[in-house]
Write an enzyme that holds these catalytic residues in place. Structure first.
Site, short mmCIF file in Angstrom:
data_model
loop_
_atom_site.label_atom_id
_atom_site.label_comp_id
_atom_site.label_asym_id
_atom_site.label_seq_id
_atom_site.Cartn_x
_atom_site.Cartn_y
_atom_site.Cartn_z
N ILE A 180 161.20 24.55 66.77
CA ILE A 180 161.36 23.11 66.56
C ILE A 180 162.72 22.88 65.93
O ILE A 180 163.03 23.45 64.89
CB ILE A 180 160.27 22.55 65.65
CG1 ILE A 180 158.88 22.91 66.19
CG2 ILE A 180 160.40 21.04 65.51
CD1 ILE A 180 157.77 22.70 65.20
N TYR A 205 156.69 9.17 65.23
CA TYR A 205 155.21 9.16 65.17
C TYR A 205 154.66 10.54 65.50
O TYR A 205 153.73 11.02 64.85
CB TYR A 205 154.66 8.13 66.15
CG TYR A 205 153.19 8.31 66.45
CD1 TYR A 205 152.21 7.97 65.53
CD2 TYR A 205 152.79 8.89 67.66
CE1 TYR A 205 150.87 8.17 65.80
CE2 TYR A 205 151.45 9.10 67.94
CZ TYR A 205 150.50 8.74 67.01
OH TYR A 205 149.17 8.96 67.28
N GLU A 215 150.80 21.49 59.96
CA GLU A 215 151.90 22.31 59.42
C GLU A 215 151.75 22.54 57.92
O GLU A 215 151.90 23.67 57.43
CB GLU A 215 153.23 21.62 59.70
CG GLU A 215 154.42 22.33 59.08
CD GLU A 215 155.73 21.58 59.30
OE1 GLU A 215 156.77 22.10 58.88
OE2 GLU A 215 155.69 20.47 59.88
#
Length: 381
Positions: free
Chosen positions: A125, A237, A246
Site C-alpha cells: 500500500i 472512505y 489494520e
C-alpha cells in the site's frame, strides 16, 4: 507466553496454530539474520505460505482464500511475533487484499485475490509521501484520466513490501481541489510498468529484514479498470473503512511481543545472579515485572475481546484506535523496562530483547501515530 484460554480459540484453531508455528519456525525465523542483511525476505517464502493457505486465511475460497475468519489471521500475527519476526510483510499484504475484497469490483476480486492468496503476487500500500504522512489529504501524487487509462505522477516513501511488491494500492489525487473527496485508490501492477521505479531500500532503526522503500511514478499508466471500486473520489472512505482491520492487527502483534518479552525477561532474571542471588529475588525486579505482567494481562483481555468483535463484525474504528494506541505505548514501555534487567547485555544485538527494543519503536508511528489515535478517540467523546 500467556497460556490463558482465549475465547475466540477452539480445537480446530489450536491445530491450525501448531501448523502455523512449525511453518514460522522453519521457514521464517530460521532466516531472520539473512533477511536482515539483505533487507528483504526471499520471494520463495511467500509461495510457501500461499501453498499452506496462510496469506489470506480469512478470504472466501471463491477468491482463492482459505475461507476462515479473522481468528486465523490473528493466529498468524501472534505466531510471527512470538518467533521474533518483523520481516515477513504478511500484515501489509493482507490489508491490501482486504481493500480489494471489501471495496473492489467483482472483476478486481476475481483477478487479483487468487494471486495474492497463492503468493504469486505480493501486495503493498503506497500512502505516505515526503510531505504527507498522517495527513492523507495532503497527498500530491496525481492520477489524471487519459482515455481508458490513468496517468500517475508522484512519489511515495516508507512503503513496506515496496521492493518485492507486484501489486500496489496507490493513494492518489484524482481531483486536487476536492479535499478528501478527491482521493482515489489505484491498483498498480508493477511488473513491466513503464515509468514506475523502486528507489533504495531505506535504512531503519529496526525491522531491518522488512523491505521499506521509496517509490517513484513518472507518467505511469494504469487501466481505468484498476480504479479501486470503479468510482473516483472514494479513496479516503476506502482507507477509513479498513482501519479497524489494520489497527487490531498491529495491536495483536504488539500483544504477542509483550508476552514474549516478559517471558524472556522472567527467565533471564531467574538465571542471572547479582550480589550472590538471582535478580528475580530482588524486590525491585519482582515489583517491576509484577506491574508489567498485570498490565499485560489486562491488555490481553482487551485485545481478545476486540478479536471476537472483529470476528462478529462489530469492531468500530474508535475501539480499534484504542487497541492501537494502548498496545503500542505498552509495547515500548515493556521493551524499555525489560531491557534494563539485562544490563550491558541488553545493548548487544545477539540478545533477542535488544532487537525487539529497536523493532518496537515504530509501533507508535506506523498505522497511525499515537497522537492521531488520541485525536480519533477524543472526537468520539
Amino acid at each position: 507466553m500467556n497460556t490463558a484460554k482465549k475465547r475466540w480459540m477452539d480445537s480446530d484453531l489450536e491445530l491450525y496454530r501448531d501448523n502455523v508455528r512449525r511453518f514460522v519456525q522453519t521457514e521464517i525465523a530460521a532466516h531472520g539474520e539473512k533477511w536482515a542483511k539483505q533487507q528483504h525476505v526471499d520471494r520463495e517464502v511467500w509461495r510457501k505460505a500461499g501453498e499452506l493457505g496462510l496469506l489470506l486465511a480469512d478470504v472466501p475460497d471463491d477468491f482463492g482464500g482459505s475461507g476462515g475468519n479473522y481468528a486465523h489471521m490473528a493466529v498468524l500475527f501472534e505466531e510471527l511475533a512470538y518467533a521474533g519476526d518483523r520481516a515477513f510483510g504478511a500484515h501489509v499484504h493482507a490489508i491490501a487484499a482486504h481493500y480489494i475484497l471489501n471495496l473492489g469490483t467483482e472483476e478486481q476480486k476475481a483477478k487479483y485475490l487468487p494471486l495474492l492468496a497463492s503468493g504469486e503476487m505480493i501486495g503493498a500500500i503506497a500512502m505516505s509521501e515526503p510531505n504527507a504522512g498522517s495527513d492523507l489529504q495532503g497527498t500530491r501524487t496525481r492520477a489524471v484520466r487519459d482515455g481508458d487509462e490513468y496517468v500517475i505522477n508522484g512519489s511515495k516513501i516508507f512503503i513496506s513490501n515496496g521492493y518485492l511488491a507486484d501489486l500496489i494500492v496507490v493513494v492518489t489525487k484524482t481531483d486536487p481541489d476536492a479535499g478528501a473527496k478527491g482521493v482515489s485508490l489505484m491498483l498498480l501492477e508493477t511488473k513491466n510498468a513503464p515509468g514506475f521505479k523502486v528507489g533504495r531500500i531505506l535504512e531503519k532503526l529496526g525491522q531491518k529484514g522488512q523491505d521499506t522503500c521509496e517509490l517513484f511514478f513518472d507518467d505511469v499508466r494504469v487501466p481505468v479498470a484498476n480504479l479501486l471500486g470503479g468510482v473516483e473520489g472514494k479513496g479516503f472512505y476506502h482507507l477509513m473503512s479498513e482501519l479497524p482491520y489494520e489497527r487490531l492487527m498491529l495491536g495483536i502483534g504488539a500483544m504477542a511481543i509483550i508476552e514474549r518479552a516478559l517471558d524472556l525477561t522472567v527467565t533471564y532474571t531467574k538465571e542471572r545472579k547479582a550480589f550472590g542471588k538471582p535478580l528475580f529475588e530482588m524486590q525491585n525486579t519482582r515489583f517491576v515485572l509484577a506491574n508489567l505482567q498485570s498490565q499485560a494481562v489486562m491488555a490481553r483481555a482487551f485485545v481478545d475481546d476486540c478479536i471476537q468483535r472483529m470476528i462478529d463484525g462489530e469492531l468500530d474504528t474508535v475501539t480499534a484506535s484504542m487497541v492501537k494506541l494502548n498496545l503500542s505505548e505498552l509495547e515500548c514501555k515493556v521493551m524499555d523496562d525489560c531491557l534494563q534487567f539485562f544490563g550491558g547485555y541488553g545493548y548487544m544485538l545477539e540478545y533477542p530483547i535488544t532487537q525487539m527494543y529497536a523493532d518496537a519503536r515504530v509501533q507508535r508511528i506506523y498505522g497511525g501515530t499515537s497522537e492521531i489515535m488520541k485525536e480519533i478517540i477524543a472526537r468520539s467523546m
